[in-house]
Design an enzyme around this catalytic site. Structure first.
Site, PDB file in Angstrom:
ATOM      1  N   TYR A   1     -18.301   3.227 -85.719  1.00  0.00           N
ATOM      2  CA  TYR A   1     -18.592   2.878 -87.050  1.00  0.00           C
ATOM      3  C   TYR A   1     -17.997   1.674 -87.619  1.00  0.00           C
ATOM      4  O   TYR A   1     -16.977   0.985 -87.128  1.00  0.00           O
ATOM      5  CB  TYR A   1     -18.156   4.197 -87.915  1.00  0.00           C
ATOM      6  CG  TYR A   1     -16.840   4.213 -88.489  1.00  0.00           C
ATOM      7  CD1 TYR A   1     -15.830   4.617 -87.414  1.00  0.00           C
ATOM      8  CD2 TYR A   1     -16.458   4.110 -89.772  1.00  0.00           C
ATOM      9  CE1 TYR A   1     -14.459   4.853 -87.876  1.00  0.00           C
ATOM     10  CE2 TYR A   1     -15.118   4.133 -90.106  1.00  0.00           C
ATOM     11  CZ  TYR A   1     -14.351   4.809 -89.251  1.00  0.00           C
ATOM     12  OH  TYR A   1     -12.981   4.869 -89.585  1.00  0.00           O
TER      13      TYR A   1
ATOM     14  N   LYS B   1     -13.109   1.188 -83.241  1.00  0.00           N
ATOM     15  CA  LYS B   1     -13.198   1.881 -84.512  1.00  0.00           C
ATOM     16  C   LYS B   1     -14.053   2.968 -84.154  1.00  0.00           C
ATOM     17  O   LYS B   1     -15.511   3.122 -84.619  1.00  0.00           O
ATOM     18  CB  LYS B   1     -13.827   0.940 -85.759  1.00  0.00           C
ATOM     19  CG  LYS B   1     -13.506   1.555 -86.924  1.00  0.00           C
ATOM     20  CD  LYS B   1     -13.909   0.521 -87.905  1.00  0.00           C
ATOM     21  CE  LYS B   1     -13.788   0.848 -89.365  1.00  0.00           C
ATOM     22  NZ  LYS B   1     -12.766   1.271 -89.904  1.00  0.00           N
TER      23      LYS B   1
ATOM     24  N   GLU C   1       0.387   0.884 -88.445  1.00  0.00           N
ATOM     25  CA  GLU C   1      -0.532   0.523 -89.502  1.00  0.00           C
ATOM     26  C   GLU C   1      -0.819   1.813 -90.103  1.00  0.00           C
ATOM     27  O   GLU C   1      -0.157   2.820 -89.835  1.00  0.00           O
ATOM     28  CB  GLU C   1      -1.986   0.306 -88.803  1.00  0.00           C
ATOM     29  CG  GLU C   1      -2.617   1.214 -88.053  1.00  0.00           C
ATOM     30  CD  GLU C   1      -3.870   0.640 -87.461  1.00  0.00           C
ATOM     31  OE1 GLU C   1      -4.694  -0.493 -87.863  1.00  0.00           O
ATOM     32  OE2 GLU C   1      -4.365   1.112 -86.457  1.00  0.00           O
TER      33      GLU C   1
END
Lengths: 271, 271
Positions: A23, A138, A170
């Site tokens: 996505y 992703k 992250e």
């Protein structure tokens, strides 16, 4: 094109049964998609990592997204794009011999940031990075991200920052930067982080505003001792972090490098 | 209850958008669900790991599954159960304040094994284990499993066996056992493997047929030098492995411990 509440997929869609999809979330400022090319390249990268063929989608998607903006009379919004391996029967792990991929495109309201987030900075918690080893894809496999974000919320924090093998990778839906004696640092690109579009824009902006950048990971302890820290994402843009767990970052307020980068970023995004 | 081809979920189901769900595959032999209690306990474990509340589902599910068997006139089948955090608007990582979970229950035909699989044994390939650190949660985040299974198929193998930090964890949809000088070994339970229901049944069966078992991981090299190897799963039951990558296991045919365990397993499952 159907009203969102009527949009459905088969329960046999591999996106639903296997998390077999990728996505993107692309932000529109004033009716203009920011860094659309970068998002499309990342979608291509994710699709290749998941061995999904984008085919004609790669070309048709921008026009489709623009039509959705117009039809919904939207100027400032996020656009959500998901691409799965489609419906296949019967359920089996290996790729189906024939399946038409599923494409979902929907506008997504921009989350409003907590009050004072930009001016005062936000709080983050640290959590072990339990995710898989291909975070550069992703994919819709977001359970570890969800669980981390939820823990952050329950502890009154905006974001959860992941630590893998002692190093800050992250956030659960953001990239993480820190400033050490004027030098900007963030985890290098690779399989352990998502190559954020906003991250990459900030990396480029750093040199244009004369800030030295090192794409080099730092430890959680280093982050806590940094002069400044911030996170980046399509929806959060450049957002100061002023607390990690119970440690105050720098002077406990957004730092000068962060604010200059935020201003520069908004300049190109909104300008 | 609707025909499978009409069963749909909203595109905003968190199972579709986030892989935010857990599942089970339960096998029925002669109209009787095998180890239903163990599957329900594992579903509960997965749900707790994902912080999903099963609620009344835990009690209602067995009856629902039986109704599906009867309505579809099925005796020998798999039953697929998936439970997601439900439809929530707008999309956001943290748990929605209100969302009705989605429950999908559908019969799933039993895959027929490749010809000669049981008598000659199957081939497996080895791959790095890229999955997350909570493989004990049977979540629908299966992209690494899919990619591994697909690679196995393309290399003419039945299964891909994962290796993490040098140790064999399990297969992409199976658990892995090996026999070393009469002693049976398999990776210990914990976050790096799924606690397979068939695995656990075989662990218990080992002692009843007088085979010593060690729940202790082995390296890929040790697996290749084992006297026997086999994999277990709800759909594959107990299946001999006679080749890993280009290495022959033992004499290249199903070994005596494997065959005794298979026979004992089928005795309790089909008996």
């Amino acid at each position: 094109m159907v009203p969102l509440e009527q949009a459905q997929v088969s329960v046999e869609d591999r996106g639903f049964l296997f998390g077999d999809g990728v996505y993107e979330v692309i932000r529109a400022y004033g009716g203009h998609f920011f860094e659309l090319g970068a998002h499309m390249r990342r979608l291509q990268h994710s699709a290749e990592g998941a061995r999904l063929a984008l085919g004609a989608i790669a070309e048709d998607l921008p026009a489709l997204m623009r039509r959705l903006l117009v039809q919904n009379d939207l100027q400032d919004t996020n656009m959500y794009v998901q691409y799965t391996r489609g419906v296949a029967h019967p359920r089996a792990h290996a790729f189906p011999s024939e399946a038409k991929p599923t494409l979902l495109v929907m506008p997504l309201a921009i989350h409003s940031l907590p009050e004072g987030a930009v001016n005062k900075g936000v709080r983050a918690i640290s959590l072990p990075d339990l995710r898989w080893q291909r975070c550069d894809i992703k994919s819709t496999m977001l359970l570890p991200n969800i669980l981390a974000k939820q823990q952050a919320r329950e502890r009154g924090a905006f974001e959860a920052i992941f630590v893998r093998d002692g190093l800050v990778t992250e956030g659960s839906s953001t990239n993480t930067f820190a400033v050490f004696q004027g030098i900007l640092a963030t985890h290098s690109s690779g399989p352990h982080i998502l190559g954020g579009v906003t991250r990459d824009a900030v990396v480029r902006l750093a040199s244009t505003i004369g800030v030295v950048l090192r794409e080099e990971a730092f430890t959680l302890e280093q982050l806590c001792q940094a002069d400044e820290a911030f996170l980046t994402s399509t929806t959060s843009e450049v957002l100061p972090i002023t607390q990690v767990d119970d440690r105050r970052i720098g002077h406990g307020r957004p730092g000068p490098v962060t604010l200059r980068l935020r201003e520069a970023f908004l300049g190109i995004a909104r300008g």
